[in-house]
Design a protein around this motif. Structure first.
Motif, PDB file in Angstrom:
ATOM      1  N   TRP A   1       0.824  -0.946   0.506  1.00 54.44           N
ATOM      2  CA  TRP A   1      -0.041  -0.233  -0.241  1.00 54.44           C
ATOM      3  C   TRP A   1       0.720   1.224   0.311  1.00 54.44           C
ATOM      4  CZ3 TRP A   1      -4.840   0.748  -1.578  1.00 54.44           C
ATOM      5  CH2 TRP A   1      -5.353   1.974  -0.967  1.00 54.44           C
TER       6      TRP A   1
ATOM      7  N   PRO B   1      -2.509   0.270  -4.263  1.00 58.27           N
ATOM      8  CA  PRO B   1      -1.299  -0.465  -4.615  1.00 58.27           C
ATOM      9  C   PRO B   1      -0.620  -0.808  -5.646  1.00 58.27           C
ATOM     10  CG  PRO B   1      -3.998  -0.992  -4.749  1.00 58.27           C
ATOM     11  CD  PRO B   1      -3.157   0.513  -4.306  1.00 58.27           C
TER      12      PRO B   1
ATOM     13  N   THR C   1      -5.649  -7.823  -7.236  1.00 62.39           N
ATOM     14  CA  THR C   1      -4.974  -6.863  -6.216  1.00 62.39           C
ATOM     15  C   THR C   1      -5.775  -5.704  -5.154  1.00 62.39           C
ATOM     16  OG1 THR C   1      -3.134  -7.432  -7.276  1.00 62.39           O
ATOM     17  CG2 THR C   1      -2.531  -5.599  -5.385  1.00 62.39           C
ATOM     18  N   GLY C   2      -6.357  -4.821  -5.513  1.00 58.91           N
ATOM     19  CA  GLY C   2      -6.556  -3.718  -5.106  1.00 58.91           C
ATOM     20  C   GLY C   2      -7.872  -4.335  -3.713  1.00 58.91           C
TER      21      GLY C   2
ATOM     22  N   PHE D   1      -6.691  -5.311  -1.076  1.00 60.79           N
ATOM     23  CA  PHE D   1      -6.289  -4.053   0.077  1.00 60.79           C
ATOM     24  C   PHE D   1      -7.824  -3.331   0.438  1.00 60.79           C
ATOM     25  CE2 PHE D   1      -2.682  -4.878  -2.125  1.00 60.79           C
ATOM     26  CZ  PHE D   1      -1.430  -3.962  -0.909  1.00 60.79           C
TER      27      PHE D   1
END
Length: 269
Positions: free
Chosen positions: A122, A127, A156-157, A160
């Motif tokens: 982060w 990201p 991926t985001g 997060f």
């Protein structure tokens, strides 16, 4: 007269070096007990936790206090870790760099799956990709170090978004969801619940058409999200069957990295 020096009972037949090793083992066990019962504990509770007589634990505690590895609260008489122990712990945590620990696992995944694997952390813009292991097959997807991925528009985001505190993602979440309807927000909620329940996120063509990806979170001590690892590939070769295999291996790698960092995936979210 009995000695107050911490350690096992001395005997003529017991080598001095063995006594010192045993004393170190006992002292280490008490330090671990203090850590496990942090931030503070009573003598009786600590003695019960480590399975030793209270008088013996007390002798060791006095030695640990003298060396700065333990301390006693004068108001409660409870014991806790001292400054020296905290310094050692911080030094150890500093060595647990997520990039250093994750890199060999990403290399192994790339070699086994022959798909591009990367680590994101982060950053101040969201990201951010910090390490990439490119596939060596006929179809190669270029993912560059330094790339910033969408919070809601990438595998991926979304990981997060599922594990970071809301205060950290609020601005980006608002920006990317602006103008979207209730159905979009409901879908995001459902995906977050699924990711939290499984510890994985699999997408098909979310960020780019024809590109599939699977991502898993990495945790450090205290259930802190340290990063996300992702396997990405072209749909023509990264088929649902291959993606299922990749998901299993990715989750195993994420678990190994998380354990190495002293973390654990939170199960109560």
């Amino acid at each position: 007269m009995a000695s107050d020096t911490p350690g096992p009972e001395a005997s003529p037949a017991t080598p001095v070096r063995q006594q010192k090793v045993q004393a170190a083992e006992v002292g280490t066990g008490i330090l671990k007990g203090l850590a496990q019962l942090a931030p503070s504990t009573s003598l009786s509770r600590l003695a019960e936790h480590v399975g030793m007589p209270a008088a013996k634990v007390h002798r060791y505690l006095q030695a640990l206090i003298a060396s700065g590895f333990a301390e006693q609260d004068p108001a409660t008489n409870h014991y806790g870790l001292g400054r020296e122990a905290l310094l050692v712990g911080l030094a150890a945590l500093g060595r647990l760099d997520v990039l250093k620990i994750a890199s060999p696992h990403l290399q192994g995944l790339r070699d086994e799956l022959n798909e591009t694997c990367f680590l994101a952390v982060w950053g101040n813009k969201g990201p951010t990709v910090v390490h990439v292991e490119q596939s060596i097959g006929a179809v190669t997807l270029v993912t560059r170090v330094g790339s910033v991925l969408p919070l809601l528009g990438s595998s991926t985001g979304m990981v997060f978004n599922s594990y970071l505190p809301g205060a950290e993602t609020a601005a980006l979440l608002h920006e990317e969801s602006a103008g979207q309807g209730a159905a979009f927000l409901k879908d995001i909620e459902q995906r977050v619940a699924h990711i939290r329940g499984t510890g994985l996120n699999q997408v098909h063509g979310l960020l780019m058409p024809g590109v599939n990806a699977v991502s898993a979170p990495l945790f450090a001590t205290g259930h802190v999200l340290a990063g996300v690892i992702t396997v990405v590939g072209a749909a023509s070769v990264f088929t649902p069957r291959n993606q299922a295999t990749a998901a299993e291996r990715l989750q195993q790698a994420a678990q190994a990295i998380t354990e190495r960092m002293g973390g654990a995936r939170p199960l109560d979210v």
